[in-house]
Design a protein around this motif. Sequence first.
Motif, PDB file in Angstrom:
ATOM      1  N   ILE A  47     -28.174   8.196  -0.001  1.00 45.59           N
ATOM      2  CA  ILE A  47     -26.909   7.634  -0.365  1.00 45.59           C
ATOM      3  C   ILE A  47     -25.676   8.445   0.261  1.00 45.59           C
ATOM      4  CG2 ILE A  47     -25.255   7.258  -2.456  1.00 45.59           C
ATOM      5  CD1 ILE A  47     -27.537   5.278  -2.694  1.00 45.59           C
ATOM      6  N   MET A  48     -24.837   7.751   0.439  1.00 43.58           N
ATOM      7  CA  MET A  48     -23.677   8.549   1.284  1.00 43.58           C
ATOM      8  C   MET A  48     -22.337   8.010   0.617  1.00 43.58           C
ATOM      9  SD  MET A  48     -22.316   8.063   5.357  1.00 43.58           S
ATOM     10  CE  MET A  48     -21.876   6.653   5.393  1.00 43.58           C
ATOM     11  N   LEU A  49     -21.451   9.158   0.438  1.00 38.56           N
ATOM     12  CA  LEU A  49     -20.287   8.723  -0.023  1.00 38.56           C
ATOM     13  C   LEU A  49     -19.188   9.438   0.725  1.00 38.56           C
ATOM     14  CD1 LEU A  49     -20.704  10.262  -3.687  1.00 38.56           C
ATOM     15  CD2 LEU A  49     -20.765   7.812  -2.956  1.00 38.56           C
ATOM     16  N   SER A  50     -17.951   8.535   1.094  1.00 42.31           N
ATOM     17  CA  SER A  50     -17.177   8.989   2.166  1.00 42.31           C
ATOM     18  C   SER A  50     -15.687   8.517   1.764  1.00 42.31           C
ATOM     19  CB  SER A  50     -17.260   8.040   3.330  1.00 42.31           C
ATOM     20  OG  SER A  50     -16.987   6.483   3.068  1.00 42.31           O
ATOM     21  N   ALA A  51     -14.649   9.345   2.139  1.00 39.65           N
ATOM     22  CA  ALA A  51     -13.268   9.065   1.929  1.00 39.65           C
ATOM     23  C   ALA A  51     -12.458   9.289   3.171  1.00 39.65           C
ATOM     24  CB  ALA A  51     -12.896  10.097   0.759  1.00 39.65           C
ATOM     25  N   GLY A  52     -11.125   8.813   3.121  1.00 39.32           N
ATOM     26  CA  GLY A  52     -10.530   9.072   4.359  1.00 39.32           C
ATOM     27  C   GLY A  52     -10.377   7.721   5.042  1.00 39.32           C
ATOM     28  N   ASP A  53      -9.885   7.966   6.347  1.00 38.46           N
ATOM     29  CA  ASP A  53      -9.774   6.867   7.266  1.00 38.46           C
ATOM     30  C   ASP A  53     -10.259   7.010   8.601  1.00 38.46           C
ATOM     31  OD1 ASP A  53      -8.927   4.546   8.319  1.00 38.46           O
ATOM     32  OD2 ASP A  53      -6.727   4.832   7.887  1.00 38.46           O
ATOM     33  N   PRO A  54     -11.560   6.767   8.733  1.00 41.98           N
ATOM     34  CA  PRO A  54     -12.194   6.869  10.025  1.00 41.98           C
ATOM     35  C   PRO A  54     -11.627   6.263  11.239  1.00 41.98           C
ATOM     36  CG  PRO A  54     -13.686   5.636   8.384  1.00 41.98           C
ATOM     37  CD  PRO A  54     -12.475   6.071   7.693  1.00 41.98           C
ATOM     38  N   SER A  55     -10.725   5.091  10.928  1.00 43.40           N
ATOM     39  CA  SER A  55     -10.237   4.121  11.975  1.00 43.40           C
ATOM     40  C   SER A  55      -9.045   5.027  12.599  1.00 43.40           C
ATOM     41  CB  SER A  55      -9.608   3.170  11.615  1.00 43.40           C
ATOM     42  OG  SER A  55      -8.483   3.206  10.524  1.00 43.40           O
ATOM     43  N   ILE A  56      -8.501   6.100  11.840  1.00 44.79           N
ATOM     44  CA  ILE A  56      -7.577   7.006  12.596  1.00 44.79           C
ATOM     45  C   ILE A  56      -7.953   8.414  12.834  1.00 44.79           C
ATOM     46  CG2 ILE A  56      -5.558   5.755  11.445  1.00 44.79           C
ATOM     47  CD1 ILE A  56      -5.169   8.386   9.494  1.00 44.79           C
ATOM     48  N   GLY A  57      -9.186   8.622  12.510  1.00 44.22           N
ATOM     49  CA  GLY A  57     -10.064   9.849  13.077  1.00 44.22           C
ATOM     50  C   GLY A  57      -9.780  10.974  11.754  1.00 44.22           C
ATOM     51  N   GLU A  58      -9.608  10.478  10.721  1.00 44.00           N
ATOM     52  CA  GLU A  58      -9.437  11.518   9.622  1.00 44.00           C
ATOM     53  C   GLU A  58     -10.160  11.160   8.484  1.00 44.00           C
ATOM     54  OE1 GLU A  58      -7.328  14.263   9.629  1.00 44.00           O
ATOM     55  OE2 GLU A  58      -6.766  13.754  11.684  1.00 44.00           O
ATOM     56  N   ALA A  59     -11.272  11.746   8.280  1.00 44.24           N
ATOM     57  CA  ALA A  59     -12.290  11.429   7.224  1.00 44.24           C
ATOM     58  C   ALA A  59     -13.373  12.344   6.771  1.00 44.24           C
ATOM     59  CB  ALA A  59     -13.219   9.928   7.430  1.00 44.24           C
ATOM     60  N   GLY A  60     -14.132  11.967   5.975  1.00 45.88           N
ATOM     61  CA  GLY A  60     -15.516  13.044   5.622  1.00 45.88           C
ATOM     62  C   GLY A  60     -16.470  12.109   4.714  1.00 45.88           C
ATOM     63  N   LEU A  80     -32.473  15.906   2.912  1.00 45.66           N
ATOM     64  CA  LEU A  80     -31.694  16.330   3.907  1.00 45.66           C
ATOM     65  C   LEU A  80     -30.332  16.220   3.203  1.00 45.66           C
ATOM     66  CD1 LEU A  80     -32.760  14.867   7.111  1.00 45.66           C
ATOM     67  CD2 LEU A  80     -32.603  17.123   6.590  1.00 45.66           C
ATOM     68  N   GLN A  81     -29.507  17.185   3.024  1.00 45.98           N
ATOM     69  CA  GLN A  81     -28.213  17.134   2.629  1.00 45.98           C
ATOM     70  C   GLN A  81     -27.201  17.371   3.632  1.00 45.98           C
ATOM     71  OE1 GLN A  81     -27.620  19.931  -0.930  1.00 45.98           O
ATOM     72  NE2 GLN A  81     -25.750  20.417  -0.144  1.00 45.98           N
ATOM     73  N   GLN A  82     -26.326  16.394   3.567  1.00 42.15           N
ATOM     74  CA  GLN A  82     -25.272  16.276   4.751  1.00 42.15           C
ATOM     75  C   GLN A  82     -23.783  16.497   4.396  1.00 42.15           C
ATOM     76  OE1 GLN A  82     -26.418  12.357   6.610  1.00 42.15           O
ATOM     77  NE2 GLN A  82     -28.578  12.454   5.562  1.00 42.15           N
ATOM     78  N   LEU A  83     -23.077  16.991   5.422  1.00 39.59           N
ATOM     79  CA  LEU A  83     -21.570  17.011   5.168  1.00 39.59           C
ATOM     80  C   LEU A  83     -21.093  16.715   6.577  1.00 39.59           C
ATOM     81  CD1 LEU A  83     -19.062  17.879   3.742  1.00 39.59           C
ATOM     82  CD2 LEU A  83     -19.586  20.138   4.501  1.00 39.59           C
ATOM     83  N   GLY A  84     -20.010  15.941   6.644  1.00 34.15           N
ATOM     84  CA  GLY A  84     -19.763  15.764   7.881  1.00 34.15           C
ATOM     85  C   GLY A  84     -17.925  15.440   7.752  1.00 34.15           C
ATOM     86  N   THR A  85     -17.174  15.740   8.603  1.00 34.00           N
ATOM     87  CA  THR A  85     -15.526  15.596   8.646  1.00 34.00           C
ATOM     88  C   THR A  85     -15.357  15.366  10.179  1.00 34.00           C
ATOM     89  OG1 THR A  85     -15.266  18.126   8.949  1.00 34.00           O
ATOM     90  CG2 THR A  85     -15.327  17.330   6.602  1.00 34.00           C
ATOM     91  N   MET A  86     -14.131  14.698  10.107  1.00 32.96           N
ATOM     92  CA  MET A  86     -13.340  14.296  11.183  1.00 32.96           C
ATOM     93  C   MET A  86     -12.085  14.699  11.240  1.00 32.96           C
ATOM     94  SD  MET A  86     -13.606  10.249  11.826  1.00 32.96           S
ATOM     95  CE  MET A  86     -15.374   9.977  11.913  1.00 32.96           C
ATOM     96  N   SER A  87     -11.256  15.466  11.914  1.00 31.34           N
ATOM     97  CA  SER A  87      -9.974  15.587  11.607  1.00 31.34           C
ATOM     98  C   SER A  87      -9.141  16.325  13.317  1.00 31.34           C
ATOM     99  CB  SER A  87      -9.699  16.719  10.632  1.00 31.34           C
ATOM    100  OG  SER A  87      -8.251  17.018  10.428  1.00 31.34           O
ATOM    101  N   GLY A  88      -8.249  15.595  13.490  1.00 30.24           N
ATOM    102  CA  GLY A  88      -7.567  16.131  14.774  1.00 30.24           C
ATOM    103  C   GLY A  88      -8.458  16.054  15.952  1.00 30.24           C
ATOM    104  N   GLY A  89      -9.235  14.940  15.976  1.00 32.90           N
ATOM    105  CA  GLY A  89     -10.024  14.763  17.079  1.00 32.90           C
ATOM    106  C   GLY A  89     -11.401  15.727  17.105  1.00 32.90           C
ATOM    107  N   ASP A  90     -11.478  16.615  16.282  1.00 39.60           N
ATOM    108  CA  ASP A  90     -12.758  17.277  16.135  1.00 39.60           C
ATOM    109  C   ASP A  90     -13.621  16.752  14.993  1.00 39.60           C
ATOM    110  OD1 ASP A  90     -12.108  19.418  17.847  1.00 39.60           O
ATOM    111  OD2 ASP A  90     -10.784  20.501  16.409  1.00 39.60           O
ATOM    112  N   GLN A  91     -15.000  16.844  15.158  1.00 38.52           N
ATOM    113  CA  GLN A  91     -16.064  16.357  14.198  1.00 38.52           C
ATOM    114  C   GLN A  91     -16.898  17.764  13.973  1.00 38.52           C
ATOM    115  OE1 GLN A  91     -18.020  13.060  15.933  1.00 38.52           O
ATOM    116  NE2 GLN A  91     -16.453  11.702  15.295  1.00 38.52           N
ATOM    117  N   GLN A  92     -17.360  17.729  12.581  1.00 38.63           N
ATOM    118  CA  GLN A  92     -18.202  18.790  12.385  1.00 38.63           C
ATOM    119  C   GLN A  92     -19.266  17.977  11.547  1.00 38.63           C
ATOM    120  OE1 GLN A  92     -16.442  22.268  10.368  1.00 38.63           O
ATOM    121  NE2 GLN A  92     -15.277  22.808  12.398  1.00 38.63           N
TER     122      GLN A  92
END
Length: 133
Positions: A47-60, A80-92
């Motif tokens: 199961i994944m939960l997300s927020a933000g707006d991936p279409s503009i590159g700002e989400a997690g 497997l526990q996962q954490l992903g973020t994208m902001s300002g062109g960077d992804q982690q």
Amino acid sequence: MSEPASRHARGTFAVTVTPEESGIPQIGRFVLEKVYAGDAEGVGVGIMLSAGDPSIGEAGYVAQEIASVTLQGRRGTFALQQLGTMSGGDQQLTYVITPGSGTGELAGIAGRLDLEILDGEHRYDLVYELPDA
């Protein structure tokens, strides 16, 4: 009993992401289904939960996945526990094996999964420790 040694398992996985209703307008909820190939073979569901707006590159997102695999000849499951973020062109992206989640011949497993996506292909390097059988 000897100390566990760090090992690597490498391969690919295919993932299907299916949206579900979250009940909260600003939070997306998705079911993950994966098929692993390579040194770890089997399936994963989560199961994944997300927020933000991936279409503009700002989400997690955050996710928990149960992998049911044969890992270099040993069969069992782990989370497997996962954490992903994208902001300002960077992804982690961080994947860790959830402590205490190993079952079967994978009981006691610890480690992380490193992910590289090349031309749409998900390539994993599972760096793990596992007590000797």
